[in-house]
Design a protein around this motif. Sequence first.
Motif, PDB file in Angstrom:
ATOM      1  N   GLY A  34       0.803  -1.212   0.000  1.00  0.00           N
ATOM      2  CA  GLY A  34       0.000   0.000   0.000  1.00  0.00           C
ATOM      3  C   GLY A  34       0.837   1.265   0.000  1.00  0.00           C
ATOM      4  O   GLY A  34       0.404   2.302  -0.467  1.00  0.00           O
ATOM      5  N   VAL A  35       2.035   1.182   0.550  1.00  0.00           N
ATOM      6  CA  VAL A  35       2.891   2.372   0.711  1.00  0.00           C
ATOM      7  C   VAL A  35       2.033   3.526   1.231  1.00  0.00           C
ATOM      8  O   VAL A  35       2.007   4.622   0.674  1.00  0.00           O
ATOM      9  N   PRO A  83       4.705  -3.762  -9.307  1.00  0.00           N
ATOM     10  CA  PRO A  83       4.896  -2.605 -10.186  1.00  0.00           C
ATOM     11  C   PRO A  83       4.333  -1.306  -9.602  1.00  0.00           C
ATOM     12  O   PRO A  83       4.962  -0.249  -9.703  1.00  0.00           O
ATOM     13  N   MET A  84       3.147  -1.373  -8.972  1.00  0.00           N
ATOM     14  CA  MET A  84       2.581  -0.169  -8.383  1.00  0.00           C
ATOM     15  C   MET A  84       3.351   0.236  -7.130  1.00  0.00           C
ATOM     16  O   MET A  84       3.549   1.431  -6.860  1.00  0.00           O
ATOM     17  N   LYS A  85       3.787  -0.734  -6.342  1.00  0.00           N
ATOM     18  CA  LYS A  85       4.600  -0.410  -5.174  1.00  0.00           C
ATOM     19  C   LYS A  85       5.847   0.364  -5.596  1.00  0.00           C
ATOM     20  O   LYS A  85       6.204   1.376  -4.986  1.00  0.00           O
ATOM     21  N   ALA A  86       6.492  -0.103  -6.656  1.00  0.00           N
ATOM     22  CA  ALA A  86       7.688   0.586  -7.142  1.00  0.00           C
ATOM     23  C   ALA A  86       7.357   1.999  -7.616  1.00  0.00           C
ATOM     24  O   ALA A  86       8.124   2.944  -7.373  1.00  0.00           O
ATOM     25  N   ARG A  87       6.213   2.146  -8.274  1.00  0.00           N
ATOM     26  CA  ARG A  87       5.824   3.473  -8.771  1.00  0.00           C
ATOM     27  C   ARG A  87       5.616   4.452  -7.624  1.00  0.00           C
ATOM     28  O   ARG A  87       6.057   5.613  -7.679  1.00  0.00           O
ATOM     29  N   VAL A  88       4.945   3.999  -6.565  1.00  0.00           N
ATOM     30  CA  VAL A  88       4.714   4.879  -5.423  1.00  0.00           C
ATOM     31  C   VAL A  88       6.021   5.154  -4.689  1.00  0.00           C
ATOM     32  O   VAL A  88       6.276   6.287  -4.249  1.00  0.00           O
ATOM     33  N   ALA A  91       7.807   7.806  -6.359  1.00  0.00           N
ATOM     34  CA  ALA A  91       7.158   9.103  -6.146  1.00  0.00           C
ATOM     35  C   ALA A  91       7.538   9.722  -4.808  1.00  0.00           C
ATOM     36  O   ALA A  91       7.450  10.946  -4.646  1.00  0.00           O
ATOM     37  N   THR A  92       7.959   8.911  -3.841  1.00  0.00           N
ATOM     38  CA  THR A  92       8.347   9.460  -2.534  1.00  0.00           C
ATOM     39  C   THR A  92       9.699  10.158  -2.582  1.00  0.00           C
ATOM     40  O   THR A  92      10.042  10.901  -1.665  1.00  0.00           O
ATOM     41  N   GLY A  93      10.484   9.887  -3.630  1.00  0.00           N
ATOM     42  CA  GLY A  93      11.805  10.486  -3.729  1.00  0.00           C
ATOM     43  C   GLY A  93      12.946   9.529  -3.462  1.00  0.00           C
ATOM     44  O   GLY A  93      14.115   9.933  -3.512  1.00  0.00           O
ATOM     45  N   PRO A 323       1.513  15.610  -3.017  1.00  0.00           N
ATOM     46  CA  PRO A 323       2.600  15.428  -3.989  1.00  0.00           C
ATOM     47  C   PRO A 323       2.719  14.000  -4.513  1.00  0.00           C
ATOM     48  O   PRO A 323       2.998  13.801  -5.698  1.00  0.00           O
ATOM     49  N   ILE A 324       2.513  13.006  -3.653  1.00  0.00           N
ATOM     50  CA  ILE A 324       2.636  11.623  -4.110  1.00  0.00           C
ATOM     51  C   ILE A 324       1.507  11.277  -5.064  1.00  0.00           C
ATOM     52  O   ILE A 324       1.717  10.637  -6.101  1.00  0.00           O
TER      53      ILE A 324
END
Length: 333
Positions: A34-35, A83-88, A91-93, A323-324
């Motif tokens: 979920g990040v 894949p979505m976990k990596a994308r988020v 996005a966190t930096g 921002p995320i």
Amino acid sequence: MTDLVSEAFPVVSDLAEFPAALADGVVAIGNFDGVHRGHQAVLGEALEIARAQSVPAFALTFEPHPRTVFNPDKPVFRLTPEPMKARVMAATGLDGMVSLPFTRAFAGLEAEAFVHEILRDKLHIRHAVTGYDFHFGRGRRGTPDFLRAAGQSDGFGVTIVTAATDEAGEAVSSSRVRAALAAGDVVEANALLGYRWSVAADVRHGEKRGRDLGYPTANLALPAETELAHGIYAVRARANGGEWIDGVASFGRRPTFDNGAPLLEVFLFDFSGDLYGQTLQVMLAARLRAEERFDSVEALIAQMDRDSAEARAVLASLAPLGPIDLAVNGPPR
């Protein structure tokens, strides 16, 4: 190396391919499904420490979810597949992500071996950051106190982050996000995540009923363990990473017709094109109503007209949650 996001954000699952550019860095360790905002507190702490020392920050996570490995007959409802976990994460930096395969053999690794063989000898970490409830190693012997002591003896720093809470003072957790989605409270789930939740699947052929009703839909079969409440949702969708398109979607068993296996059926506003075989990402903005059975096709179409109008109104005022959300889901249309 498996690159799930971009060359600027490496994602590796083999420690032999660990990028040298991430060595001597700060690692945030956890499952991070979920990040969500609680996880983001851990990642943010790792970023703050890394930036203060001018070193990289990356995440160490595990696939599949450990609970699925130990109980494969009841797989965990995943909020963010890899894949979505990596994308988020990107996005966190963060500067990258290590996603280790989680197996029963890996679970049997002693806590000391996890620290020495992985954190020290393979990842060459300078500092480790975890949440207050993270455990590792055989028998979950790797407690936060164990990690602190290991860091002192092996020469790396350790920071344990306390539970992040929402505005009501309740701890943010993956379980709470899953429960909100199961109840159909997408707004609550998105607030806990800090970005709008989405699913992705390949568009498959259906019964073509939507076309006959004047509402042609893209049909997606979600994993069987998906615990999203059946109902009608205001959504945005994009195919193969393209532009977002507003729409309305039904997730459920189609009780007016066949009461079959659950499908996500997405009608995209002002769109014509062939989506079959393409991967469609569907972002959920709000649940409009529960799934219903109608006595006639005419009554169903009239309700679909009302659903479409309501979805358009909801989406017209949609703004990024932060921002995320902006980085993951793009600017408002």
